[in-house]
Design an enzyme around this catalytic site. Structure first.
Site, PDB file in Angstrom:
ATOM      1  N   TRP A  17     -16.948  15.608  67.677  1.00 48.47           N
ATOM      2  CA  TRP A  17     -15.999  14.923  66.810  1.00 48.47           C
ATOM      3  C   TRP A  17     -14.996  14.211  67.714  1.00 48.47           C
ATOM      4  O   TRP A  17     -14.550  14.778  68.723  1.00 48.47           O
ATOM      5  CB  TRP A  17     -15.288  15.929  65.911  1.00 48.47           C
ATOM      6  CG  TRP A  17     -14.456  15.281  64.860  1.00 48.47           C
ATOM      7  CD1 TRP A  17     -13.173  14.842  64.987  1.00 48.47           C
ATOM      8  CD2 TRP A  17     -14.866  14.954  63.532  1.00 48.47           C
ATOM      9  NE1 TRP A  17     -12.741  14.258  63.813  1.00 48.47           N
ATOM     10  CE2 TRP A  17     -13.764  14.327  62.895  1.00 48.47           C
ATOM     11  CE3 TRP A  17     -16.042  15.149  62.801  1.00 48.47           C
ATOM     12  CZ2 TRP A  17     -13.815  13.883  61.571  1.00 48.47           C
ATOM     13  CZ3 TRP A  17     -16.086  14.708  61.495  1.00 48.47           C
ATOM     14  CH2 TRP A  17     -14.992  14.086  60.889  1.00 48.47           C
ATOM     15  N   HIS A  47     -16.921  23.344  66.549  1.00 48.65           N
ATOM     16  CA  HIS A  47     -17.523  22.421  65.582  1.00 48.65           C
ATOM     17  C   HIS A  47     -18.603  21.549  66.222  1.00 48.65           C
ATOM     18  O   HIS A  47     -19.111  20.633  65.583  1.00 48.65           O
ATOM     19  CB  HIS A  47     -16.447  21.542  64.940  1.00 48.65           C
ATOM     20  CG  HIS A  47     -15.455  22.322  64.134  1.00 48.65           C
ATOM     21  ND1 HIS A  47     -15.567  22.496  62.780  1.00 48.65           N
ATOM     22  CD2 HIS A  47     -14.336  22.985  64.502  1.00 48.65           C
ATOM     23  CE1 HIS A  47     -14.564  23.233  62.336  1.00 48.65           C
ATOM     24  NE2 HIS A  47     -13.794  23.544  63.365  1.00 48.65           N
ATOM     25  N   HIS A  51     -22.802  24.197  62.600  1.00 52.47           N
ATOM     26  CA  HIS A  51     -21.728  25.189  62.542  1.00 52.47           C
ATOM     27  C   HIS A  51     -21.315  25.458  61.096  1.00 52.47           C
ATOM     28  O   HIS A  51     -21.532  24.640  60.207  1.00 52.47           O
ATOM     29  CB  HIS A  51     -20.513  24.714  63.341  1.00 52.47           C
ATOM     30  CG  HIS A  51     -19.874  23.486  62.773  1.00 52.47           C
ATOM     31  ND1 HIS A  51     -20.322  22.213  63.068  1.00 52.47           N
ATOM     32  CD2 HIS A  51     -18.830  23.314  61.908  1.00 52.47           C
ATOM     33  CE1 HIS A  51     -19.588  21.329  62.428  1.00 52.47           C
ATOM     34  NE2 HIS A  51     -18.681  21.968  61.713  1.00 52.47           N
ATOM     35  N   ASP A  53     -18.053  26.208  58.717  1.00 47.25           N
ATOM     36  CA  ASP A  53     -16.594  26.119  58.604  1.00 47.25           C
ATOM     37  C   ASP A  53     -16.053  27.352  57.885  1.00 47.25           C
ATOM     38  O   ASP A  53     -16.656  27.828  56.922  1.00 47.25           O
ATOM     39  CB  ASP A  53     -16.181  24.889  57.794  1.00 47.25           C
ATOM     40  CG  ASP A  53     -16.207  23.604  58.600  1.00 47.25           C
ATOM     41  OD1 ASP A  53     -16.431  23.666  59.827  1.00 47.25           O
ATOM     42  OD2 ASP A  53     -15.998  22.539  57.997  1.00 47.25           O
ATOM     43  N   HIS A  57     -10.088  26.734  58.685  1.00 44.12           N
ATOM     44  CA  HIS A  57     -10.200  25.427  59.338  1.00 44.12           C
ATOM     45  C   HIS A  57      -9.281  24.400  58.691  1.00 44.12           C
ATOM     46  O   HIS A  57      -8.729  23.531  59.365  1.00 44.12           O
ATOM     47  CB  HIS A  57     -11.655  24.957  59.267  1.00 44.12           C
ATOM     48  CG  HIS A  57     -11.915  23.573  59.742  1.00 44.12           C
ATOM     49  ND1 HIS A  57     -11.431  23.083  60.939  1.00 44.12           N
ATOM     50  CD2 HIS A  57     -12.621  22.542  59.176  1.00 44.12           C
ATOM     51  CE1 HIS A  57     -11.813  21.828  61.092  1.00 44.12           C
ATOM     52  NE2 HIS A  57     -12.530  21.480  60.032  1.00 44.12           N
ATOM     53  N   HIS A 162     -13.323  19.475  51.502  1.00 43.30           N
ATOM     54  CA  HIS A 162     -13.264  20.841  52.025  1.00 43.30           C
ATOM     55  C   HIS A 162     -12.497  21.737  51.046  1.00 43.30           C
ATOM     56  O   HIS A 162     -12.943  22.835  50.701  1.00 43.30           O
ATOM     57  CB  HIS A 162     -12.570  20.875  53.391  1.00 43.30           C
ATOM     58  CG  HIS A 162     -13.425  20.462  54.547  1.00 43.30           C
ATOM     59  ND1 HIS A 162     -13.698  19.147  54.832  1.00 43.30           N
ATOM     60  CD2 HIS A 162     -14.047  21.196  55.504  1.00 43.30           C
ATOM     61  CE1 HIS A 162     -14.451  19.079  55.917  1.00 43.30           C
ATOM     62  NE2 HIS A 162     -14.684  20.317  56.346  1.00 43.30           N
ATOM     63  N   GLU A 174     -22.219  22.424  58.477  1.00 44.89           N
ATOM     64  CA  GLU A 174     -22.290  21.002  58.827  1.00 44.89           C
ATOM     65  C   GLU A 174     -23.170  20.775  60.051  1.00 44.89           C
ATOM     66  O   GLU A 174     -23.440  21.686  60.835  1.00 44.89           O
ATOM     67  CB  GLU A 174     -20.877  20.463  59.087  1.00 44.89           C
ATOM     68  CG  GLU A 174     -19.988  20.522  57.857  1.00 44.89           C
ATOM     69  CD  GLU A 174     -18.513  20.289  58.146  1.00 44.89           C
ATOM     70  OE1 GLU A 174     -17.811  19.804  57.237  1.00 44.89           O
ATOM     71  OE2 GLU A 174     -18.059  20.603  59.269  1.00 44.89           O
TER      72      GLU A 174
END
Length: 210
Positions: A17, A47, A51, A53, A57, A162, A174
């Site tokens: 990311w 992440h 992974h 979440d 998070h 989320h 994700e």
């Protein structure tokens, strides 16, 4: 029994990311240099790659990853192939209409085909429409997995989806790799590492059929 490994591989060069800690693996002890064994070390953000979440998070004081019930990440799942629906239209969302004819299962995995090259972070990703999270909750979905790095837009500063999924009681996985998997019902496992206080954790995600 055929097992499908749907984990996105972790390797040096995997696109993180933007701004996050990239994955890095290095051999610290090397048999080639005279060590008794090879011993590696990794540096990474949690992440990177496939992974799970945790609510922590995106919500302060919420459940951390080691507190998540493991049964959420193990059981029947349906893969829905949406890969023909996303082309040049970057405004298109994943809608109830895209999902309502799919078989029902406690875990829903969305194959979009948008993120094809793990070395290049996508410029855009499709996300679920605002009414999808509540609708999934009413269908008793307990986990949403997808082949994208987030359930919210890359540029989002408030993680609306989320929060909506958490409110509906739906866990998030994700960055799966569903490229070699056809639509249908499977057995699913994607157990997160037991990281105390973690906001997320890597998973080894697999599908199989009897």
């Amino acid at each position: 029994m055929k097992i499908f490994d749907i984990s996105r591989p972790l390797f040096n060069g995997l696109a993180p990311w933007p701004g996050d800690t990239a994955f890095q693996y290095e051999l610290k002890w090397k048999m080639a240099d005279g060590a008794t064994v090879n011993v590696g070390a990794i540096t990474m953000g949690v992440h990177n790659g496939s992974h799970a979440d945790a609510p922590f998070h995106f919500k302060q004081g919420a459940m951390t990853i080691e507190q998540m019930p493991l049964e959420i990440y193990l059981g029947e799942a349906v893969v829905v192939d949406l890969s023909k629906k996303f082309g040049t239209d970057r405004t298109r969302q994943i809608t109830i209409g895209d999902l309502e004819s799919s078989p029902e299962a406690p875990r829903l995995l969305l194959k979009t085909g948008v993120w094809r090259d793990s070395k290049v972070f996508p410029e855009w990703i499709p996300v679920i429409a605002p009414d999808v999270a509540e609708w999934l909750g009413k269908r008793n979905v307990k986990l949403l997995g997808l082949d994208l790095p987030s359930v919210d837009p890359i540029e989002a500063t408030v993680l609306v989806n989320h929060h909506a999924l958490a409110a509906a009681g739906i866990a998030i996985v994700e960055s799966l790799d569903l490229s070699e998997v056809a639509a249908g019902i499977y057995h699913f496992s994607a157990l997160p590492l037991r990281i105390s206080g973690g906001d997320a954790a890597p998973v080894r995600a697999i599908l199989w059929r009897d």
